[in-house]
Scaffold this active site. Structure first.
Site, PDB file in Angstrom:
ATOM      1  N   ILE A   1       5.808 -18.969 -14.703  1.00  0.00           N
ATOM      2  CA  ILE A   1       5.389 -19.001 -16.063  1.00  0.00           C
ATOM      3  C   ILE A   1       5.033 -17.752 -16.501  1.00  0.00           C
ATOM      4  CG2 ILE A   1       3.553 -19.722 -17.724  1.00  0.00           C
ATOM      5  CD1 ILE A   1       3.055 -22.267 -16.075  1.00  0.00           C
TER       6      ILE A   1
ATOM      7  N   CYS B   1       0.994  -1.137  -0.115  1.00  0.00           N
ATOM      8  CA  CYS B   1       0.056   0.179  -0.038  1.00  0.00           C
ATOM      9  C   CYS B   1       0.648   1.338  -0.051  1.00  0.00           C
ATOM     10  CB  CYS B   1      -1.040   0.083   1.175  1.00  0.00           C
ATOM     11  SG  CYS B   1      -1.905   1.604   1.225  1.00  0.00           S
TER      12      CYS B   1
ATOM     13  N   GLU C   1       1.159  16.746   1.924  1.00  0.00           N
ATOM     14  CA  GLU C   1       2.451  16.702   1.823  1.00  0.00           C
ATOM     15  C   GLU C   1       3.204  16.820   3.130  1.00  0.00           C
ATOM     16  OE1 GLU C   1       3.394  18.435  -2.457  1.00  0.00           O
ATOM     17  OE2 GLU C   1       2.046  19.667  -1.566  1.00  0.00           O
TER      18      GLU C   1
ATOM     19  N   LYS D   1      19.528 -14.682   7.361  1.00  0.00           N
ATOM     20  CA  LYS D   1      19.058 -14.095   6.130  1.00  0.00           C
ATOM     21  C   LYS D   1      19.453 -12.433   6.163  1.00  0.00           C
ATOM     22  CE  LYS D   1      15.314 -13.441   2.730  1.00  0.00           C
ATOM     23  NZ  LYS D   1      13.928 -13.786   2.323  1.00  0.00           N
TER      24      LYS D   1
END
Length: 1271
Positions: free
Chosen positions: A257, A147, A1214, A416
């Site tokens: 695919i 989002c 903003e 990781k």
């Protein structure tokens, strides 16, 4: 052999006699079934907008499995005898809404709405599988859904509420979690009150027919235009098919695919599906190993693994816990649900987290071939080949994998390091394994296995640690291990310094983990994981008083006007519009053309050979500059661009635009005298990378020519309908009154659709005009990211003089903005940077110069904040460096320089109603900054390998166009005889809530409930000559126009109301109608300022007003790996008197989270020849639900007024993006502590974004410290 595809969609049986093996589920839903609720945001399974639920009956377990999947990656032919549920099948505004949909709307978890249906489906699937999901379950389910608007907080809150609501979950196949609870739902407009809940008997159930069908006995073959899909019923049939056609592609989930088709333009002629072969779905525990069928999905293995091994002693299942850890971070849930273990281990397109795990544990592959029979292969033999599948012989089928258990003396771990926290591709993942001699602490063997993007193919070290073999375990061996590992990897030329850094960090962490396992206690001075903090959030705002009439909607937290429609897929976006029979889709690049397009930006177009393209099926014709009936040039100010290329010369390297507007300069006071009066001077620079808007709906346009008078209708995703109308009229050579531009809604804009949509709309208009038929173009994500403008790259060199107490005396700054090969409106961005360099601080002397750079990239454009966040970062950098140099608290330097009431900016703006100090003090108090700062210092003293930082920053943001020409707006209000109101204005709805705010303004003036007021779209034939929806001005400007129109209506009704004071609104309207009173009115707003701001003389208003705020963020960083976590953010924002607190809070949180992405993650990397390096959502990283602050507290400043805004409100779309600066400077503070504790300089460069790699670079001294650990 069967050849008819049967599936159920939302409970309805669907049959296809000749399904296309090349079609994915999303195409089928949208194009064939016209179920457009599922959106195509990327087409690569990375954004989650296309999420649907697929249900399948598991005959072995005799249960129904519900899976959230990406419809864009799922082959249609793979769905035989399965059930698909889309968002339309969950609930709708006519039959009733699901509790998930209702709760999401009430929580304001919807803005542009393009991602909403995917979010709903991920949560819906979760509720079908887990009765009472935890918050961790919810966030895990959301990891595959992006989002760009909300910042995720409101979505989490809405889903948490839905999960905690009473849910029937009556059985395995029905769910009737509907609720009458609307206590928290404020009155909503246009039938937005949640509809009466659906009865459980109306819910879509899993079709009993699919539970009875025995489809495993038959082979299914689907053939279409030379491509064949075969689903064998058993292993023997599969082997026979492969023997006949050894080049056939064997697939299980088929998730790659369509990526191959899209990115490589490859698709085998024959596809063999293994989804229903029992031999490939085995999952059992044997004496000393786990058997995993090659067709078992990653999600099935992840969820079933704990139960399978729960009876094993802990030491035997260490390898399985490692496997479980790896599975947790492999891809998102939508991919894990269908992707198979076999495909993950062998697929050449996969950078797999599982490959190093299986290699480290010496897994065995069991393979079968129709000719050679069964055999067993060590996985290590296959994985050294790239890709691993090439190790298999033609006709080989992977049956299962044997995964060994650990022995008592084995210790293994999975580590990781992704680029972005969560389910992201690994830069490096490490599986270290140490073995001791039985019954002792004598080391027998130590091995490391490395994978990730930096290790392809993966690398397994031999037992190279001969220096420690036979020695007793001790942490004193750490330097020896790291030195040996470094020497080994130095021989691999492809290993970068950064990858080596990560490897060292992982090895170090593993050694301490082993120590803690052996000793049973925490090792002193050892590394540890980042702190786990439960998610929390608070929001504080004023509520309406008891004296406000209930029908007056203003200042109420009402959801978006189309919120409920967005939750159930009813909201129509441009590509959802029905296609006419004569429709022809116009692709910017056909697959073949894209494949052959020369990437030579410095080339000249000499000739275009269209023969091959025109021979393709479905191609109508070719359009170029010779087909333009009007003007082939367009532009926004400086210079012009060509609609169609006629010829293109190489652009000079390192060139600047020389026009006067491209080199704005401000001189205030005497900069040199200021430096002379200073006690010290600092010079520095700030670099901010270009950023991608990443709106969820890509650039789109549909042009429909009318049959007469050269009229055309333009349906587009433009923030500036009037600008689009003008450009298309110019290119077609027709008057403006022949072109009508329509904008219903936009799936996110952020400035990227203000001008750049016209670069798409104009050539499409020429094509439609030429062939007299509708033409639609919807850019795919990669094309959009390649050709559309970005937020321009930014660089600033500064020199600041200051006194001993930290007062700023003088600033000289050179600001550079990268425009690209055409200026677009970046010259205005540069001017805004220059005009607002002060940010929140006084500056008595300055000289600020801007330079607009010309490069060989596509034209850059506006972005949320229009340059102010960039220049504010420079100001904060200066303040931070002054505080560091003086060795005093940065809060002290900020406070002493802070703007206050009555101050005047260098542009001559008087700061009246300046609430900056109030925001600052309130944020200091609510965040408990001083207390937490003390705790941060204590934490850092006690932790050597991870550090925390906390910073509070203020901001001042100018709202309004400095060009008076743009300070205008129009509105049109129709009142119908039944009392309903139709409202039109010039602003576009793109998620910022403009439509609902304007409805609330009209409700307040007219005294009409919001539900009786409706806005259909924005169009140039209702309200003409409008400015773009930009600069956080739209509520103010359009609101004043709406207010004027409504006041005119009320003025006309005044005599009727006076004569009938006891009547209702509807009665007055009927009376007006009967007495011929005009019930339609136009409203207009125009700025009272006669002239625009003059940067030469500094005369005029550079903004209508200022909005203020402050934010405090605390962050924790792993100094070894560069991974970081925002622990808490507190912010206080001045929005004046909010028109809609719910909408404004959503805008604040969304802007802040977007800013965090810019600070920590996002960089639009461009190659030296001007091409995008990071083209898709898998490469360009925006924040996910895992990247938000664990605690988020937002307060709207109380008792604030704004005489310049509509009803005392302030623009808010903003400004809050500036609060993300607090995250960046908190990170710098944490890094500074790390560097100082390791004897490094306190000065360091940390370019924006401060990615994990850049954090590792500035913390690299930690790696040297590892060679001398403190046991």
């Amino acid at each position: 052999m069967e050849s008819t595809l049967v599936l159920f969609v939302n409970g309805r049986k669907v049959t296809e006699t000749r399904p296309d093996p090349r079609a994915n589920l999303l195409q089928y839903l949208r194009r064939t079934l016209r179920l457009t609720g599922s959106k195509e945001g990327c087409g690569e399974g990375r954004c989650g907008s296309c999420t649907v639920m697929v249900s399948r009956y598991d005959r072995r377990e005799k249960t129904i499995r519900h899976m959230a999947v990406n419809a864009c990656l799922l082959p249609l032919c793979s769905l035989h005898n399965m059930a698909v549920t889309t968002v339309e099948g969950v609930g709708d505004t006519r039959r009733g809404l699901h509790k998930i949909q209702e709760s999401l709307a009430q929580a304001h978890g919807i803005q542009c709405g393009f991602c909403t249906s995917g979010m709903v489906m991920s949560m819906y699937t979760l509720l079908r599988n887990i009765l009472r999901p935890s918050q961790e379950d919810i966030q895990l389910a959301m990891e595959g859904n992006l989002c760009r608007c909300t910042g995720y907080r409101s979505i989490i809150d809405g889903f948490t509420r839905a999960a905690s609501a009473k849910c029937c979950q009556g059985d395995e196949v029905t769910c009737a979690c509907r609720s009458l609870d609307t206590e928290e739902c404020q009155e909503a407009p246009d039938n937005q009150q949640p509809p009466w809940p659906r009865e459980s008997t109306q819910d879509v159930i899993f079709p009993p027919e699919l539970m009875l069908a025995e489809d495993n006995e038959h082979s299914f073959t689907f053939e279409h235009e030379g491509t064949t899909w075969i689903r064998p019923p058993n292993l023997q049939a599969l082997l026979q098919c492969l023997a006949i056609n050894p080049k056939a592609r064997v697939i299980a989930g088929g998730t790659t695919i369509f990526l191959d088709m899209k990115l490589k333009h490859q698709l085998p002629q024959t596809l063999l599906s293994t989804s229903h072969i029992p031999e490939l779905t085995r999952l059992t525990v044997e004496d000393d190993h786990l058997v995993v069928g090659a067709g078992v999905t990653l999600e099935e293995l992840r969820t079933r693994l704990p139960g399978l091994v729960s009876h094993l002693p802990g030491w035997r299942s260490r390898s399985l816990r490692v496997l479980e850890d790896a599975l947790r971070w492999v891809a998102a849930g939508q991919v894990r649900s269908v992707a198979s273990i076999g495909g993950n281990l062998l697929n050449p397109a996969t950078v797999s987290d599982l490959q190093p795990v299986f290699l480290a544990m010496d897994a065995m592959l069991h393979v079968c071939n129709a000719k050679s029979g069964e055999r067993t292969i060590p996985y290590g033999h296959a994985v050294v080949i790239s890709p691993p599948e090439k190790y298999l012989a033609p006709g080989d089928v992977l049956i299962n994998i044997s995964f060994p258990f650990t022995k008592r003396a084995d210790h293994v771990m999975f580590l990781k390091q992704p680029e972005r926290k969560g389910s992201d591709t690994a830069v490096v993942n490490t599986v270290p394994k140490i073995t001791f001699k039985p019954g002792s602490d004598i080391i027998e063997e130590l091995q490391f296995t490395f994978g990730g993007k930096c290790f392809q193919p993966i690398v397994k070290t031999p037992n190279c640690m001969q220096q420690i073999a036979g020695k007793s375990w001790s942490l004193s061996l750490v330097p020896t291990v790291l030195t040996s590992l470094g020497k080994l990897l130095d021989n691999i030329t492809t290993v970068t310094d950064d990858a080596l850094h990560v490897v060292m960090a992982h090895a170090f962490k593993f050694m301490f983990a082993v120590e803690e396992t052996l000793s049973g206690k925490t090792a002193p001075n050892g590394p540890s994981a980042l702190s786990t903090v439960d998610y929390e959030s608070t929001r504080v705002f004023d509520t309406v008083g008891p004296d406000q009439p209930p029908e007056d909607a203003i200042r109420r937290p009402i959801p978006h006007s189309s919120a409920l429609q967005m939750t159930c897929g009813e909201a129509v976006y441009l590509d959802d519009m029905p296609r006419s029979e004569e429709y022809r889709k116009c692709e910017r690049k056909s697959p073949r053309a894209k494949e052959k397009a020369p990437k030579r930006p410095h080339a000249r177009v000499v000739k275009v050979d269209t023969a091959e393209a025109l021979a393709l099926p479905g191609v109508t014709g070719y359009v170029d500059y010779e087909d333009v009936p009007g003007t082939n040039l367009w532009g926004c100010g400086l210079g012009e661009e060509e609609v169609f290329a006629e010829s293109e010369d190489a652009i000079r390297e390192k060139a600047f635009y020389t026009e006067e507007a491209a080199k704005p300069t401000i001189v205030f006071g005497d900069a040199e005298a200021g430096f002379a009066a200073s006690d010290d001077v600092i010079e520095g620079h700030v670099d901010i990378a270009a950023r991608e808007h990443f709106y969820m709906e890509s650039q789109s346009v549909l042009v429909k020519p009318r049959p007469e008078h050269n009229e055309v209708d333009i349906y587009c995703t433009s923030q500036d309908p009037t600008g689009t109308q003008g450009n298309i009229a110019r290119v077609l050579g027709v008057p403006l009154n022949r072109v009508v531009c329509h904008v219903k809604r936009i799936g996110g804009g952020f400035g990227g659709k203000g001008t750049r949509n016209d670069a798409l709309s104009q050539p499409i208009a020429v094509a439609a005009y030429k062939y007299r038929r509708p033409v639609r173009c919807v850019l795919d994500r990669r094309t959009d990211m390649t050709i559309s403008g970005k937020a321009p790259g930014f660089h600033a060199d500064y020199k600041v003089g200051y006194t001993k107490d930290g007062r700023i005396q003088s600033v000289v700054m050179d600001v550079y903005v990268n425009a690209g090969h055409a200026a677009d409106i970046t010259y205005t961005v540069l001017q805004i940077c220059v005009l607002n360099f002060e940010s929140a601080y006084r500056c008595p002397n300055c000289r600020i110069t801007g330079y607009l750079c010309k490069t060989d990239t596509p034209p850059n454009t506006a972005f949320r904040g229009f340059g102010q966040p960039d220049i504010n970062l420079v100001s904060e950098m200066m303040i931070t460096e002054v505080a560091r140099r003086l060795n005093i608290a940065d809060t002290q330097v900020r406070e002493i320089n802070l703007f206050r009431e009555g101050d005047v900016t260098v542009t001559g703006m008087l700061l009246d109603n300046c609430t900056l100090s109030r925001c600052w003090r309130q944020c200091l108090e609510e965040s408990q900054y001083e207390v937490r700062k003390t705790k941060v210092k204590e934490f850092n003293r006690n932790n050597e390998w991870k550090k925390r930082g906390i910073t509070i920053v203020p901001y001042r943001f100018g709202v309004g166009f400095e060009t008076r020409l743009l300070a205008k707006a129009g509105a049109l209000v129709h009142v119908y005889v039944d009392g309903s109101v139709l409202l039109a204005h010039g602003g576009t709805e793109m998620g910022q809530g403009l439509y609902i705010k304007m409805i609330q303004v009209a409700s307040h003036v007219l005294g009409v409930p919001a539900r009786d007021i409706h806005t259909t779209e924005t169009s140039t034939n209702t309200v003409p000559n409008t400015p773009p929806t930009a600069a956080s001005t739209s509520s103010d400007q359009n609101g004043k126009a709406v207010k004027a129109a409504c006041e005119e209506i009320m003025h006309r009704l005044e005599p009727i109301k006076k004569n009938n004071p006891d009547k209702t609104w509807k009665d007055w309207v009927i009376e007006a109608y009967m007495t011929n009173v005009n019930l339609s009115a136009a409203g207009y707003y125009g700025s009272s300022e006669l002239n625009s701001f003059d940067i030469k003389t500094l005369k005029g208003k550079s903004a209508d007003y200022f909005t203020y705020g402050a934010g405090c963020s605390e962050i924790e960083v792993d100094c070894l790996t560069g991974e970081c976590q925002i622990l808490q953010t507190d912010m206080v924002v001045d929005v004046g008197r909010s028109l809609n607190p719910g909408i404004d809070l959503g805008q604040i949180e969304g802007a802040f989270q977007m800013g965090c992405g810019h600070m920590l993650l996002e960089s639009a990397v461009v190659s030296e020849d001007g091409w995008m390096v990071k083209e898709g959502p898998g490469e360009y990283k925006i924040p996910t639900v895992r990247n938000i602050p664990r605690k988020l507290n937002v307060s709207l400043l109380k008792d604030s007024a704004n005489p310049h805004g509509i009803f005392s409100s302030k623009g808010i779309g903003e400004p809050p993006i500036c609060i993300a600066m607090s995250v960046y400077f908190a990170l710098r503070a944490a890094i500074l502590d790390c560097r100082l504790s390791n004897g490094c300089s306190g000065h360091f460069d940390l370019h924006v974004p401060a990615t994990a790699e850049r954090i590792r670079e500035v913390c690299r001294s930690c790696i040297y410290t590892l060679r001398d650990p403190k046991p």
